[in-house]
Scaffold this motif. Structure first.
Motif, short mmCIF file in Angstrom:
data_model
loop_
_atom_site.label_atom_id
_atom_site.label_comp_id
_atom_site.label_asym_id
_atom_site.label_seq_id
_atom_site.Cartn_x
_atom_site.Cartn_y
_atom_site.Cartn_z
N SER A 308 0.84 -1.22 0.00
CA SER A 308 0.00 0.00 0.00
C SER A 308 0.86 1.25 0.00
O SER A 308 0.55 2.24 -0.69
CB SER A 308 -0.92 -0.01 1.22
N SER A 309 1.95 1.23 0.78
CA SER A 309 2.84 2.38 0.84
C SER A 309 3.48 2.65 -0.52
O SER A 309 3.59 3.81 -0.95
CB SER A 309 3.92 2.14 1.89
N LEU A 312 0.87 4.14 -2.87
CA LEU A 312 0.58 5.52 -2.51
C LEU A 312 1.70 6.45 -2.97
O LEU A 312 1.44 7.52 -3.55
CB LEU A 312 0.40 5.63 -1.00
N ARG A 316 1.71 9.55 -5.76
CA ARG A 316 2.20 10.89 -5.48
C ARG A 316 3.27 11.33 -6.47
O ARG A 316 3.42 12.52 -6.76
CB ARG A 316 2.78 10.95 -4.07
N SER A 327 -3.60 12.85 -2.91
CA SER A 327 -3.01 11.70 -2.22
C SER A 327 -2.21 12.12 -0.99
O SER A 327 -1.90 11.29 -0.14
CB SER A 327 -2.12 10.92 -3.19
N ARG A 328 -1.87 13.43 -0.89
CA ARG A 328 -1.12 13.90 0.27
C ARG A 328 -1.93 13.77 1.55
O ARG A 328 -1.37 13.74 2.65
CB ARG A 328 -0.72 15.36 0.07
N PHE A 329 -3.25 13.73 1.39
CA PHE A 329 -4.10 13.62 2.57
C PHE A 329 -4.25 12.18 3.07
O PHE A 329 -4.83 11.95 4.13
CB PHE A 329 -5.49 14.21 2.27
N ARG A 330 -3.73 11.21 2.30
CA ARG A 330 -3.82 9.81 2.72
C ARG A 330 -2.57 9.44 3.52
O ARG A 330 -1.45 9.66 3.04
CB ARG A 330 -3.95 8.89 1.49
N PRO A 331 -2.72 8.89 4.72
CA PRO A 331 -1.54 8.56 5.54
C PRO A 331 -0.78 7.35 4.97
O PRO A 331 -1.37 6.43 4.40
CB PRO A 331 -2.13 8.22 6.91
N ASP A 332 0.52 7.39 5.13
CA ASP A 332 1.36 6.27 4.68
C ASP A 332 1.22 5.11 5.68
O ASP A 332 1.50 5.28 6.88
CB ASP A 332 2.83 6.71 4.62
N ARG A 336 2.57 4.94 9.62
CA ARG A 336 1.64 4.74 10.73
C ARG A 336 2.10 3.61 11.64
O ARG A 336 1.87 3.61 12.85
CB ARG A 336 0.24 4.44 10.19
#
Length: 537
Positions: A308-309, A312, A316, A327-332, A336
């Motif tokens: 997933s990382s 993502l 980006r 996509s900047r608003f989605r956490p890595d 996490r």
């Protein structure tokens, strides 16, 4: 026996003693302490006896009350020693008659025999080169505890055991069950004398002897020499003396006695241990252990986070610039979990993975237990318990060790892919193209609005070039974004597979260190114990 044979026997005995001691040391903490203590006492006695006179043979006379043991002792020694014996104030202390006094004092001190008599030559006991010590001992069925303790101690210390029985009590359970039976391995250094045969009718002597031999055979002493004698009439006394002298001149009784003690001790350890052969650590069982621990340590969760990382980060870097900022608003996912380590950053020591709950702990315990059960299968009970215990010793450290192993695994989260830069450049060129076309049309629109001359727009196949620039740039950006998703998905799966391999290798290292290696140590210990016991036997 030749000196070469004596030396060879001594060397063989030394090897057996060393093997017995090795088996004892290896069994510490596994077999009962009382069994190991018995072996240690035998080893200590053997060490002490070997350090003392090898030129003397110690012969102990044992018997029950009324067996005529002391009378036979006197008869074997001769009339003069019998007179000295008659003046003893008590029969509760051992009496020693010694032929070949030189070197006997330390040996008698070790035996704790203070009453000593330098015996005179008598029918074969005249050779000063043949060191011989005869011991008259208290009755083994004495009502005095101290006397019985002396007998018990001497049974384990003398080189040759002469058991004096009488026709009325030759089958007495006390002497057979408590003494002769447990000493079945000592047949080579045991003589049995049926004393007081003068009390039997001549026709009854042989049947009684046969009955006695049958009883002894049932106790594993079928090869023991059985003699008939009468201390009162002197019948058979020369045969007893001759049998003792024959043992003494061979000078092997002490070694044979110690060899029999080693055999008994080895058999005792074998009985305490049990028999069997452990299955050992197989590749499949170790692999299953690692797989179960990997699941319990959330390796699948980390692998999904790696994929997933990557997807993502690819979005980006290669998505359509107009929308990629979303996509900047989605956490890595890796950040996490505190697993994203960029190049040049410090190593991660702890993760933010969920703490092991009851299901994970149960899975870990089951995996360790199944592995230990498979490795110890076939081993005798005490060693099976030791192997299982070794596997469980590191169980409490597993959760923390697994977390640190995952934290220390290089997941290559900060590594870019070669195609990201290419896609990014094309994306921005496509966006600039679209913006260029849009700007062109905007200029034309402003000129028309101001009623100024509007230049002719170049066309391709009837389509205005600015319009084609806007449409082509936007379309190319969208196509590249979609293609980038496909590329990212394929690359994410490859990176996840590589991460899984590294994570599973890290988990396998932890399993090897905390579970597999301790089990291998116990298995090696058990195999060494079995081999040492085999050599000692």
């Amino acid at each position: 026996m030749s000196r070469h044979s004596v030396a060879r026997e001594a060397s063989h005995l030394q090897q057996r003693l060393e093997s017995l001691n090795e088996a004892r040391e290896l069994a510490e903490g596994v077999l009962p302490d009382e069994s190991l203590q018995e072996v240690l006492e035998i080893l200590e006695r053997a060490s002490s006896r070997r350090s003392l006179s090898a030129g003397h043979t110690v012969v102990g006379f044992f018997g029950a009350t009324g067996s005529g043991k002391s009378s036979l002792f006197n008869a074997v020694n001769g009339a003069e020693i019998a007179t000295a014996a008659a003046r003893r104030p008590t029969t509760s202390e051992p009496l020693a008659s010694v032929w070949g006094v030189a070197g006997s004092e330390p040996l008698l001190d070790w035996l704790e025999v203070p009453a000593r008599h330098h015996a005179s030559p008598v029918n074969g006991f005249a050779d000063e080169e043949t060191g011989l010590i005869l011991l008259d001992l208290p009755d083994f069925d004495s009502t005095r505890l101290a006397n019985r303790q002396i007998v018990q101690r001497m049974v384990g210390m003398v080189d040759v055991l002469v058991w004096v029985l009488d026709p009325q009590k030759y089958a007495d359970a006390a002497v057979h069950h408590d003494f002769l039976g447990p000493l079945s391995a000592h047949g080579a250094v045991t003589l049995v004398v049926l004393n007081q045969v003068d009390k039997l009718a001549p026709a009854d002597v042989d049947p009684v002897l046969e009955s006695l031999r049958s009883i002894l055979a049932g106790e594993g002493l079928g090869k023991v020499r059985v003699l008939a004698a009468s201390a009162l009439t002197g019948a058979g006394v020369d045969s007893v003396r001759s049998a003792i002298r024959q043992v003494a001149i061979q000078r092997q009784a002490a070694s044979q006695r110690m060899a029999a003690d080693v055999s008994n001790a080895a058999r005792s350890l074998s009985e305490a241990s049990g028999t069997g052969k452990a299955a050992g650590v197989k590749g499949g069982t170790a692999a299953r252990l690692s797989q179960e621990l990997a699941v319990a340590a959330n390796v699948p969760l980390v692998v999904d986070a790696v994929a997933s990382s990557y997807r993502l980060e690819a979005t980006r870097r290669t998505g359509w610039p107009v929308t990629r900022w979303l996509s900047r608003f989605r956490p890595d996912p890796l950040r996490r979990l505190n697993l994203r380590r960029e190049a040049g950053t410090a190593e991660v020591h702890r993760t933010s993975l969920p703490h092991a709950g009851a299901p994970e702990r149960a899975r870990t315990d089951a995996a360790v237990r199944n592995f230990a059960d498979a490795a110890s299968a076939g081993a005798p009970g005490p060693w099976r318990s030791a192997i299982r215990g070794a596997a469980r010793e590191g169980r409490d450290q597993l959760p923390d060790a697994l977390d640190q192993a995952i934290a220390g695994t290089e997941l290559k989260a900060g590594r870019t892919s070669w195609w990201w830069g290419l896609f990014n450049v094309i994306q921005w060129l496509a966006l600039l193209t679209a913006l260029g076309g849009l700007g062109w049309l905007g200029v034309l629109a402003v000129l028309g609005y101001l009623q100024m001359p509007v230049p002719e727009v170049p066309r391709v196949e009837g389509w205005p070039i600015p319009t084609l620039m806007i449409a082509g740039g936007a379309l190319l950006g969208i196509v590249l974004a979609l293609a980038g998703r496909v590329f990212a998905s394929v690359a994410a799966r490859a990176r996840a597979r590589a991460a899984r391999r590294r994570l599973e290798a890290a988990v396998a290292d932890v399993a090897e260190r905390l579970v597999v290696e301790p089990v291998k140590v116990e298995l090696t210990r058990f195999a060494a114990f079995a081999e040492a016991l085999r050599k000692a036997s």
